[in-house]
Scaffold this active site. Structure first.
Site, short mmCIF file in Angstrom:
data_model
loop_
_atom_site.label_atom_id
_atom_site.label_comp_id
_atom_site.label_asym_id
_atom_site.label_seq_id
_atom_site.Cartn_x
_atom_site.Cartn_y
_atom_site.Cartn_z
N ASP A 1 90.37 10.63 -80.66
CA ASP A 1 90.92 12.29 -80.78
C ASP A 1 90.87 12.60 -82.56
O ASP A 1 91.08 13.70 -82.77
CB ASP A 1 91.31 12.98 -79.90
CG ASP A 1 92.78 12.44 -80.31
OD1 ASP A 1 93.34 11.25 -81.18
OD2 ASP A 1 93.91 12.63 -80.13
N SER A 2 90.41 11.46 -83.25
CA SER A 2 90.32 11.40 -84.48
C SER A 2 88.96 12.33 -84.49
O SER A 2 89.49 12.33 -86.18
CB SER A 2 90.86 10.02 -85.46
OG SER A 2 89.78 8.92 -84.98
N ASP B 1 89.82 8.28 -75.36
CA ASP B 1 90.07 9.67 -76.29
C ASP B 1 91.37 10.59 -75.71
O ASP B 1 90.30 11.66 -75.47
CB ASP B 1 90.80 9.28 -77.23
CG ASP B 1 92.37 9.06 -77.94
OD1 ASP B 1 93.23 8.81 -77.52
OD2 ASP B 1 92.25 9.20 -78.85
N LYS C 1 92.74 6.34 -72.73
CA LYS C 1 94.21 6.02 -73.80
C LYS C 1 94.55 7.09 -73.89
O LYS C 1 94.07 8.74 -73.68
CB LYS C 1 93.53 5.69 -75.29
CG LYS C 1 94.19 5.58 -76.11
CD LYS C 1 94.87 4.77 -77.35
CE LYS C 1 93.78 6.03 -78.33
NZ LYS C 1 95.06 7.50 -78.86
N GLU D 1 98.48 8.93 -75.18
CA GLU D 1 99.84 9.04 -76.01
C GLU D 1 101.42 9.72 -75.51
O GLU D 1 101.03 10.53 -74.53
CB GLU D 1 99.64 10.03 -77.42
CG GLU D 1 98.26 9.97 -78.29
CD GLU D 1 98.34 11.00 -79.17
OE1 GLU D 1 98.69 11.62 -79.56
OE2 GLU D 1 97.39 10.89 -79.81
N GLU E 1 101.20 2.73 -83.76
CA GLU E 1 101.16 3.34 -84.74
C GLU E 1 102.33 3.74 -85.66
O GLU E 1 103.00 4.28 -85.44
CB GLU E 1 100.51 4.68 -84.73
CG GLU E 1 99.80 5.66 -85.73
CD GLU E 1 98.47 6.63 -85.12
OE1 GLU E 1 98.03 6.68 -83.97
OE2 GLU E 1 97.98 7.12 -86.16
O1 KIV Z 1 92.03 9.27 -82.17
C1 KIV Z 1 92.41 8.07 -83.08
O2 KIV Z 1 91.57 7.06 -83.41
C2 KIV Z 1 93.47 7.12 -82.46
C3 KIV Z 1 93.03 5.73 -83.01
C4 KIV Z 1 94.22 6.14 -84.68
C5 KIV Z 1 94.32 4.74 -82.71
O3 KIV Z 1 94.04 7.21 -81.63
#
Ligand code: KIV
Length: 295
Positions: free
Chosen positions: A60-61, A99, A129, A131, A198
């Site tokens: 989600d970056s 994510d 993934k 959080e 992280e």
């Molecule tokens: O969103 C992302 O790129 C991440 C990484 C920093 C692991 O969660």
């Protein structure tokens, strides 16, 4: 920068087998580091897969490094799925992880399961993934229960940026470190196949990695993790706004792009581009016939 350039695994690429969550576990058991990078588009995924990365995270970056938002909160399921599909078209071997964006799994376990399923059904991903630790245990258990592999994410969890008071390292006090260890153990118990750690102290990340049987993937968490992940735009020098301290920058693509764009503008303005080799022509006979037609 490294003095020797690793040779691309290009030739063996065709024969490489699809990476699975089981391979993650086996790599940990053999003490071989797991490699992971983020990607958000087809050409990047293609290049990464060709290089032989174990796993690609459609992070989600995306919100920050591609869409230009201040943080990861605004990105939606629809946007994540759009980019996930592009990555899935480019990468055939790496384990693909979608994510889960902010608010796609926090409201209810049911919504978490439904949105996780969309990443596999509509996004072409192999896993998801999300959080959080103990507070997400029910969601992780339920998603895993449907047969979808889940990776956890502890430490600096960017979706909680406002609660954490900014993008800052986590687990630096004894009590915070203990809580982080417990969260990692809870995620393992709920069936997660791995955990991103992280921005946590290296010795804590190493300790946690030794305490659990599933692989830890570090970002700003030192060399004691079972694998490493970086945001590709940081690694390539494509994200200009800031570069976290833990990033190793392997190229400066922002500068390269800037140079190329300046050259292009200059070429067009001075009429060096397009040159004859960039131009389509027609035969003299057809040209003469055309001249007759328009008389
Ligand atoms: O969103 C992302 O790129 C991440 C990484 C920093 C692991 O969660």
């Amino acid at each position: 920068m490294s003095t020797t350039t690793p040779v691309s695994t290009n030739t063996t690429h065709a024969s490489r087998r699809k990476v699975t969550t089981l391979a993650f576990r086996q790599k940990k058991e053999r003490g071989e580091p797991v490699t992971m990078l983020t990607a958000y588009d087809y050409p990047t995924a293609l290049a990464m897969d060709k290089a032989g990365v174990d796993s690609i995270l459609v992070g989600d970056s995306l919100a920050m490094v591609v869409l230009g938002y201040e943080n990861t909160l605004p990105v939606t399921m629809e946007e994540m799925l759009h980019h996930a599909r592009a990555v899935a078209r480019g990468a055939k071997t790496a384990l693909l992880i979608g994510d889960m964006p902010f608010m796609s799994y926090q409201v209810s376990v049911e919504e978490a399961v439904r949105n996780a399923g969309r990443f596999l059904q509509q996004g072409g991903m192999d896993a998801v993934k999300l959080e959080g630790g103990r507070e997400r245990a029910d969601a992780v258990r339920a998603i895993v229960g449907t047969g979808i592999p889940v990776m956890g994410h502890l430490g600096l969890t960017p979706q909680s940026v406002h609660q954490l008071g900014g993008f800052r390292a986590q687990g630096k006090t004894a009590s915070a470190a203990k809580r982080l260890l417990e969260d990692a153990q809870i995620l393992e118990e709920t069936g997660a196949f791995g955990i991103v750690l992280e921005s946590v102290p290296a010795r804590l990340a190493e300790y946690i990695s030794k305490q659990i049987s599933i692989p830890t993937i570090g970002i700003g968490a030192g060399a004691g993790c079972d694998g490493q992940v970086l945001v590709t735009h940081d690694l390539l020098g494509l994200f200009e706004r800031f570069t976290p301290k833990f990033v190793k920058q392997y190229a400066n693509f922002h500068e390269e792009m800037n140079k190329a764009f300046l050259e292009y503008i200059d070429d067009v303005e001075t009429k060096r581009f397009p040159a004859p080799e960039h131009t389509v022509e027609m035969t003299d006979e057809e040209w003469a016939a055309f001249q007759k037609e328009i008389k």
